[in-house]
Write an enzyme that holds these catalytic residues in place. Structure first.
Site, mmCIF file in Angstrom:
data_model
loop_
_atom_site.group_PDB
_atom_site.id
_atom_site.type_symbol
_atom_site.label_atom_id
_atom_site.label_comp_id
_atom_site.label_asym_id
_atom_site.label_seq_id
_atom_site.Cartn_x
_atom_site.Cartn_y
_atom_site.Cartn_z
ATOM 1 N N ARG A 1 34.086 0.631 26.077
ATOM 2 C CA ARG A 1 34.349 0.482 27.513
ATOM 3 C C ARG A 1 33.109 0.134 28.334
ATOM 4 O O ARG A 1 33.214 -0.173 29.518
ATOM 5 C CB ARG A 1 35.000 1.767 28.055
ATOM 6 C CG ARG A 1 36.449 1.886 27.620
ATOM 7 C CD ARG A 1 37.193 2.867 28.487
ATOM 8 N NE ARG A 1 36.907 4.243 28.122
ATOM 9 C CZ ARG A 1 36.802 5.237 28.998
ATOM 10 N NH1 ARG A 1 36.929 5.010 30.296
ATOM 11 N NH2 ARG A 1 36.563 6.459 28.589
ATOM 12 N N ASN B 1 37.212 21.992 25.889
ATOM 13 C CA ASN B 1 36.028 21.940 25.037
ATOM 14 C C ASN B 1 35.076 20.867 25.558
ATOM 15 O O ASN B 1 35.470 19.713 25.746
ATOM 16 C CB ASN B 1 36.488 21.595 23.609
ATOM 17 C CG ASN B 1 35.328 21.369 22.665
ATOM 18 O OD1 ASN B 1 34.266 21.961 22.823
ATOM 19 N ND2 ASN B 1 35.546 20.506 21.675
HETATM 20 C C1 UD1 Z 1 35.724 15.422 21.612
HETATM 21 C C2 UD1 Z 1 36.287 16.769 21.180
HETATM 22 C C3 UD1 Z 1 37.130 17.326 22.318
HETATM 23 C C4 UD1 Z 1 36.292 17.462 23.566
HETATM 24 C C5 UD1 Z 1 35.657 16.122 23.921
HETATM 25 C C6 UD1 Z 1 34.664 16.312 25.023
HETATM 26 C C7 UD1 Z 1 36.617 16.602 18.780
HETATM 27 C C8 UD1 Z 1 37.592 16.402 17.692
HETATM 28 N N1 UD1 Z 1 37.103 16.571 20.010
HETATM 29 O O1 UD1 Z 1 36.823 14.576 21.799
HETATM 30 O O2 UD1 Z 1 37.644 18.608 21.950
HETATM 31 O O3 UD1 Z 1 37.092 17.922 24.629
HETATM 32 O O4 UD1 Z 1 34.940 15.594 22.784
HETATM 33 O O5 UD1 Z 1 34.192 15.045 25.413
HETATM 34 O O6 UD1 Z 1 35.438 16.796 18.527
HETATM 35 N N2 UD1 Z 1 31.241 10.542 17.361
HETATM 36 C C9 UD1 Z 1 30.499 10.166 16.253
HETATM 37 N N3 UD1 Z 1 31.149 9.893 15.093
HETATM 38 C C10 UD1 Z 1 32.490 9.976 14.975
HETATM 39 C C11 UD1 Z 1 33.229 10.349 16.107
HETATM 40 C C12 UD1 Z 1 32.582 10.630 17.277
HETATM 41 O O7 UD1 Z 1 29.269 10.084 16.326
HETATM 42 O O8 UD1 Z 1 32.987 9.703 13.879
HETATM 43 C C13 UD1 Z 1 30.545 10.832 18.619
HETATM 44 C C14 UD1 Z 1 30.916 9.841 19.694
HETATM 45 O O9 UD1 Z 1 29.958 8.810 19.752
HETATM 46 C C15 UD1 Z 1 30.868 10.679 20.948
HETATM 47 C C16 UD1 Z 1 31.198 12.078 20.477
HETATM 48 O O10 UD1 Z 1 30.977 12.087 19.090
HETATM 49 O O11 UD1 Z 1 29.567 10.710 21.516
HETATM 50 C C17 UD1 Z 1 32.590 12.508 20.821
HETATM 51 O O12 UD1 Z 1 33.491 11.663 20.183
HETATM 52 P P1 UD1 Z 1 34.836 11.221 20.864
HETATM 53 O O13 UD1 Z 1 35.591 10.375 19.918
HETATM 54 O O14 UD1 Z 1 34.566 10.675 22.206
HETATM 55 O O15 UD1 Z 1 35.571 12.624 20.966
HETATM 56 P P2 UD1 Z 1 36.717 12.974 21.968
HETATM 57 O O16 UD1 Z 1 37.957 12.384 21.468
HETATM 58 O O17 UD1 Z 1 36.328 12.678 23.340
#
Ligand code: UD1
Ligand code: CA
Length: 460
Positions: free
Chosen positions: A23, A173
């Site tokens: 985005r 969270n």
């Molecule tokens: C996550 C949390 C959710 C919380 C929210 C807060 C989980 C499963 N869920 O959801 O409970 O309310 O954050 O913003 O953790 N990332 C990686 N590798 C991956 C996946 C993600 O590095 O494989 C990083 C992303 O770059 C990001 C962060 O982790 O900075 C969060 O990932 P995102 O997919 O945005 O999680 P949410 O679905 O927002």
């Protein structure tokens, strides 16, 4: 503004930074977008260092080597997560690099404003087991919900996996957790991905901890903006404003007078002495040091510059990699370029450009001049329109002007050339050989008047 760090506690820090950031609609990896002049990820790394983290591990993916190269940070363990199968999978990749004897704190490369005071408190509540940072949200849509029984946290359910009842929960969270590393090593390899997103959820560790009878505690951030993340340019701009407001508050708490705290941008580090005042719309980049009683007028840009006590920077001046001595007056509309060094009480006035030059105490160039590659002594007066011709098209040459010289207006000094101590150059001189000390040197066509001259008239 980071919170004040509490007692530092040895820990591992894992920074999740693998997400793509679609985005942002940008070729630049999301965590490299600047906030206050620094990449988002650099802010988070600073926070990890302030906490005294023993080991820092960054999980990266999208943008790969670009991120690593841009950030540097030789002490950091970089781990590539490819493919990105969820937050639990991400932390699992970091595990081999962590000290199992210390707890692990999970931070996010796109959540730059998290404060050390909040994180220290998370560390305290996690002392006996697992700690989770939560927050109340009027609109919790999109976040994982904190499911409690008898007031105690039991598990986290992601929005897409939640039932209607769970979706009404407003405690969410933030993503920030702190856990014993040996427990992560037990839990993470066994996580399943049987959920709405087919991902390995870090959030599942809450239920696993409860299942083992491990204490799980929650705490909240000092300020709600600490847990805001950047997913779009709009959110980036919102966080930039928060960051700048925090900078401004910190400066005012230190005694700096700001004409308007909403109209100052600090993109780096600004160090101010006592009784400094800054008018509206100034931008400070890199490291800028302002001595006691310095006044910066409206619409100035200062980058990597030191300004001595009592100096005044008058509106619309642009100053980069310069040193300005005490009680100087610079501007309005002055341009100091890299290597400009001004002594005490030097005056650099409107439309004067100074580059790679020293100007010693009490010398003045008040109007329309270019001073490049010059060494200028004390009490020198540089007339309007004076130019050092420092460049012959191939090489740069120096101009030396000794103490007490007077350079008449509209003079060109064709370098290399020296003006001796106390010399005077007549207005309009093109100086191609050294001017001896104490004498008047002038190069100018003799003035003539033609008495019988008639102005031409237009032919009919
Ligand atoms: C996550 C949390 C959710 C919380 C929210 C807060 C989980 C499963 N869920 O959801 O409970 O309310 O954050 O913003 O953790 N990332 C990686 N590798 C991956 C996946 C993600 O590095 O494989 C990083 C992303 O770059 C990001 C962060 O982790 O900075 C969060 O990932 P995102 O997919 O945005 O999680 P949410 O679905 O927002
Ligand atoms: Ca998110």
């Amino acid at each position: 503004m980071k919170g004040v760090a509490g007692a530092q506690r040895p820990m591992n820090v894992v920074i999740l930074a693998a997400g793509q950031g679609k985005r942002m609609r940008s070729d630049l990896p999301k965590v490299l977008h600047p906030l206050g002049g620094q990449p988002l990820l650099a802010h988070v790394l600073d926070t990890a260092r302030e906490l005294g983290a023993g080991r820092i591990c960054v999980v990266y993916g999208h943008g790969g080597e670009t991120v690593r190269a841009a950030i540097g940070a030789p002490e950091v363990f970089w781990v590539r997560q490819e493919p990105q199968l969820g937050t639990g999978h991400a932390v699992l990749q970091a595990l081999p690099h962590l000290d199992p004897a210390q707890p692990t704190l999970v931070l996010y490369g796109d959540v730059p404003l998290i404060g050390t005071a909040t994180l220290s408190r998370l560390g305290e509540v996690a002392a006996a087991g697992l700690g989770v940072l939560t927050i109340e949200m009027d609109d919790p849509a999109g976040y994982g919900r904190i499911v409690r029984e008898d007031g105690k946290i039991r598990r986290i359910v992601e929005e897409r996996d939640a039932n209607d009842g769970e979706r009404t929960i407003t405690e969410v969270n933030t993503g920030f957790v702190m856990a014993p590393t040996q427990a992560l090593a037990r839990w993470l390899p066994g996580l399943g991905n049987n959920n709405a997103q087919g991902e390995y959820y870090l959030t599942d560790i809450v239920a696993l901890a409860i299942g083992e009878g491990m204490p799980v505690a929650t705490t909240q951030p000092d300020k709600p903006w600490e847990v805001l993340g950047v997913n779009s340019k709009v959110q980036l701009a919102e966080l930039e404003r928060i960051h700048q407001r925090n900078n401004a508050l910190l400066l005012m708490e230190q005694g700096v007078t700001l004409a308007d705290p909403e109209r100052i941008d600090v993109r780096g580090e600004l160090d101010c002495g006592r009784d400094v005042s800054i008018d509206v719309n100034c931008v400070f980049e890199g490291r800028v040091v302002l001595g006691d009683r310095v006044e910066v007028g409206a619409h100035c840009v200062l980058k990597n510059t030191r300004v001595g006590a009592g100096a005044r920077i008058v509106p619309f001046s642009h100053i980069e990699e310069a040193e300005i001595g005490p009680n100087c007056i610079v501007g309005p509309y002055a341009r100091l370029r890299p290597g400009a060094k001004l002594g005490e009480e030097v005056h650099i006035g409107s439309f004067v450009e100074v580059k790679n030059s020293t100007v010693a105490d009490r010398s003045k160039a008040n109007h329309l001049a270019y001073i490049g590659d010059a060494t200028i002594g004390r009490n020198v007066n540089i007339g309007a329109g004076t130019i050092t011709c420092n460049y012959d098209g191939a090489n740069k040459h120096r101009t030396v002007i000794e103490d007490d010289a007077f350079i008449g207006s509209d003079t060109q000094l064709v370098a290399p050339v020296t003006v001796g101590r106390g010399a005077t150059l007549g207005a309009g001189t093109t100086l191609t050989r050294d001017a001896p000390p104490g004498q008047l040197t002038v190069s100018r066509a003799k003035q003539v008047s033609v008495s019988n001259w008639k102005r031409p008239v237009k032919k009919k």
